[in-house]
Design a protein around this motif. Structure first.
Motif, PDB file in Angstrom:
ATOM      1  N   VAL A  38       0.853  -1.193   0.000  1.00 49.81           N
ATOM      2  CA  VAL A  38       0.000   0.000   0.000  1.00 49.81           C
ATOM      3  C   VAL A  38       0.885   1.237   0.000  1.00 49.81           C
ATOM      4  CG1 VAL A  38      -1.372   1.353   1.623  1.00 49.81           C
ATOM      5  CG2 VAL A  38      -2.150  -0.903   0.929  1.00 49.81           C
ATOM      6  N   LYS A  39       0.507   2.276  -0.741  1.00 46.41           N
ATOM      7  CA  LYS A  39       1.339   3.472  -0.820  1.00 46.41           C
ATOM      8  C   LYS A  39       1.301   4.309   0.449  1.00 46.41           C
ATOM      9  CE  LYS A  39       1.916   4.061  -5.744  1.00 46.41           C
ATOM     10  NZ  LYS A  39       1.164   4.491  -6.913  1.00 46.41           N
ATOM     11  N   ARG A  40       0.160   4.338   1.116  1.00 43.89           N
ATOM     12  CA  ARG A  40       0.041   5.108   2.361  1.00 43.89           C
ATOM     13  C   ARG A  40      -0.240   4.154   3.512  1.00 43.89           C
ATOM     14  NH1 ARG A  40      -2.015   7.685  -1.455  1.00 43.89           N
ATOM     15  NH2 ARG A  40      -1.267   9.765  -2.064  1.00 43.89           N
ATOM     16  N   PRO A  41       0.811   3.481   4.027  1.00 51.89           N
ATOM     17  CA  PRO A  41       0.606   2.418   5.028  1.00 51.89           C
ATOM     18  C   PRO A  41      -0.164   2.894   6.262  1.00 51.89           C
ATOM     19  CG  PRO A  41       2.864   2.408   4.228  1.00 51.89           C
ATOM     20  CD  PRO A  41       2.233   3.668   3.704  1.00 51.89           C
ATOM     21  N   THR A  42       0.101   4.100   6.726  1.00 54.43           N
ATOM     22  CA  THR A  42      -0.588   4.550   7.952  1.00 54.43           C
ATOM     23  C   THR A  42      -2.098   4.587   7.745  1.00 54.43           C
ATOM     24  OG1 THR A  42      -0.034   6.777   7.240  1.00 54.43           O
ATOM     25  CG2 THR A  42       1.294   5.839   9.022  1.00 54.43           C
ATOM     26  N   ASN A  43      -2.533   4.994   6.545  1.00 52.90           N
ATOM     27  CA  ASN A  43      -3.981   4.990   6.244  1.00 52.90           C
ATOM     28  C   ASN A  43      -4.541   3.594   6.437  1.00 52.90           C
ATOM     29  OD1 ASN A  43      -3.671   7.606   5.491  1.00 52.90           O
ATOM     30  ND2 ASN A  43      -4.857   7.408   3.577  1.00 52.90           N
ATOM     31  N   TYR A  44      -3.828   2.585   5.919  1.00 56.88           N
ATOM     32  CA  TYR A  44      -4.284   1.212   6.025  1.00 56.88           C
ATOM     33  C   TYR A  44      -4.262   0.739   7.478  1.00 56.88           C
ATOM     34  CZ  TYR A  44      -3.750  -3.811   6.337  1.00 56.88           C
ATOM     35  OH  TYR A  44      -3.854  -5.112   6.742  1.00 56.88           O
TER      36      TYR A  44
END
Lengths: 279, 279, 279, 279
Positions: free
Chosen positions: B81-87
């Protein structure tokens, strides 16, 4: 302090207590909501022997603080309304009074157990406060659908009671006292427990014939339950059209449910808050 | 291995893990589905004394294999995932973490019984995988009908709770402790059991007056059950219009539910897989 | 007896056995209906120790008469159909065979208790005969509404099972073994009993926290039951449009459900009875 | 007293007894309603040993007064109707007779317990009097919706019974006699108790396999209950169109349900009360 200031002040207070359109009015309603729930929780906890033995004094103090707040609120409601008698004898006026007096009465009358139920009636006040929530539209629609369905549901419940009486009498004759069907009223009670699919199992048929009749009653109850649902669904569909979201209350008699463009109370003819319209 | 290859490889992995449009993506989801169900079955079997005594080691090994797979999957999800914190802080991100750590924690903390419940939360992951099935449209429509009905159903359930508290208090006074109505909370519990037509029979009224009131409560519950049904039916009819069947997930934040012709993520603005469009 | 006569005779027999448009066909179906119900009643009565002790021989003779009739009927069905293998391996073909053989098997295998269930499967044959009644239209519409609702109801039931597993695990931890929640599967069983509002009362929560969680589960179950109802209502409305009342069965493979203007079987391509069209 | 006066008097009496459009007719119906309810309450109270021991004589006298009134009413109904035989053999004519004779019979036949049920059938008379209420429209609409739904509900209940028999047989084999599943009819009874979500708990599965099958049956019952509801909802919607509110009864045969502008009885052709039209 001249009459104009007093009137303005009273008007302000009316807005806070009766309505929820201003920030202060909302805050007041939230405080009231919390106190109502707390007071009911106190009543419930008091009835648990273990908790009462441990925290009796704490619960008692809490009760008194809430009661004093309710007393002040009740008096404020009477003062700020222009026609106090209308308020006092309205549904919510009586509920407000009943919410306040039990504790005072309990000091005079000892062992007045039945004041407990009266205290739990406080919960009904929640319905008034519900106007602060976004659910008012839903509640109104629900209430309307239920009012529309009422005659049909009454006819239906009436039929259910008649079926229960006839089937209960038959079961009393078939099962007799050994199975727990000790009298017709008791049999009818069993029949209602079965028809509504509650089924406690405190009484249940033992003879094969009784079990067969019980099966028929159950399947009947299963088929019958569809009727009120069909009714409410149809009525709810009709009631979903137009619902009003206005929280304004009459300064004269305290009644709510005015139309958005209403200028006068539909019950007592008092002019509704003109400031609100200009604000 | 240059950046372009790495990016392409990561992209491929993203498609396998997050989506179900390609054969590999589907296979991955099916393996995951089987492992989730297996892991929950293991948790359940472990709690049966007889089975645990016999197959303790086998269940333990199975648990470890699944946990290791879940760990790898969780890391892979973060990497691709490009934005790991979002996930990581999304609903499913937390569920994924909670599905993985209990076994690691159980090595540190002994007797941590409550990790059991956490492990059974793994089942919630199934809802994510459900996108592989043809039922996604149905699930979406159901969820939408439920979301639309929520405020009404909340008002309704709230009314049911108030009825239960008032009726419970009355029954506590009428029946008293000999019949099992030992406190108001206990009476309210009985009242909910009755209103919802569950009717365990662990507590049931004994006095004629109590049985009469109970009958009224039951018939009321029978009539009331029609209300949520009417609501859901009406809302479900409205929600049945347009539903999307796309299984694409954003390569940026992993969110799903994109429109069929969407080119960019509606949440983070990341471009959605362009290959899929040309494929 | 030349081939033409034989063919005509076979054709006549086919019409009697498979269809209900002629008086003889109707009479045959009614006899069959009575025999099926009788045979199931015999199976049920045999299982009651008292009745079996008294009327064992009578029930046995009845069983044999019915079995012989079923055997003849099964052979006649195979003879009159043009493609016997299609019939034999169809749903009703298998049911017909299973209805016939248990008694023969019981002579060879002693103590073969499980043939009992097989015998009660005879009841499924009733659905085939239902075409004689005026209820066929209703049954078709019902079946269609159920088929349309199936995916949604599956998603729904699936959600119910997941809720039951998670709630069951929580209750297992909260209540423990003393209250009867001896293992997670047992807890999940209790949770299904509660969610579906059956409520046996064989297991019921004892601790206050357990009773609170149980109350939440019950109220949830009460709110959830509205969902399948809403679905079926919506689908039933859609399915009510056009239903066919044709009782014609294919002379080739015995399948039913042909359109009114159908000239060939939609499954095996056999030409449907041309006489019926000219009659 | 010439024939014309007698005819006019008879006509007047007919209007009072059979209709509810005049004040006297309404008063008569209310008195009858009270007496019917009283008589059923007397029957119920008599069956309670404690109350019967105390107030036996009082209940007996009340019974006699009501019976004598019913006798007079029955005779009056016969006299004022032009075609008495039509009335006597109509549904309500038989109910009226059955409401009157049990007490007379109980003097001849001693210990005739079953007359009790017959006496409780008096309640059915209430449906006739219901025409005085404003609920008649609702009752008519409900009855019509139920009549329209009947064939579908029968097909549905029939399916439920078949499921109960097959599932009952399976449970009999799985659980056996130790768990209370002593015979197939008993197992089927349990299955109906479960499918209809009544759940007494007098019999409940003990083995894990039995509990698993029971869970499947319960979830099935939960999904199935949606079907009759969907049917009734659809039919009720259709039946809500046009309903008549006329309470006029034919002076010839006593039948009701005439259209508002009807001049002649739709059953016997007798002219309907012309005065009412001019009044």
């Amino acid at each position: 302090m001249n009459t104009s200031t007093l009137r303005k002040w009273r008007h302000k207070l009316h807005e806070i207590i009766y309505e929820a359109d201003t920030p202060l009015g909302k805050a007041f309603d939230i405080v009231l909501l919390v106190l109502i729930i707390l007071s009911v929780v106190f009543v419930m906890l008091e009835s648990v022997p273990k908790i009462d033995a441990k925290y009796h004094d704490l619960l008692n103090i809490g009760e008194w603080i809430i009661t004093i707040f309710f007393t002040i609120e009740y008096i404020a409601r009477i003062i700020t309304v222009k026609r106090p008698t209308n308020y006092i004898f309205s549904f919510y006026g009586i509920i407000d009074l009943l919410s306040t007096i039990p504790l005072y009465l309990s000091m005079i009358l000892t062992g007045s157990n039945y004041l407990l139920t009266v205290r739990s009636l406080r919960l009904l006040r929640i319905f008034r406060i519900l106007k602060i929530t976004r659910y008012i539209g839903e509640a109104t629609r629900l209430r309307r659908a239920m009012l529309l369905s009422r005659p049909k549901i009454l006819v239906f419940l009436f039929t259910v009671v008649i079926i229960a009486i006839i089937a209960g009498t038959i079961m009393y004759l078939v099962e007799g006292e050994e199975s727990g069907f000790t009298s017709i009223p008791h049999s009818v009670y069993w029949c209602i427990v079965t028809l509504t699919t509650v089924g406690y199992g405190d009484i249940s048929p033992i003879t094969p014939l009784g079990q067969f009749i019980a099966s028929v009653i159950m399947i009947m109850g299963y088929g019958i339950i569809a009727v009120p649902t069909g009714i409410v669904t149809a009525e709810y569909g009709r009631a979903s059209q137009d619902v009003q979201h206005n929280t304004q209350a009459c300064p004269g008699c305290g009644i709510g449910g005015h139309k958005d463009n209403a200028r006068f109370c539909f019950k007592c003819g008092e002019e509704l808050n003109p400031e609100e319209l200009t604000m």
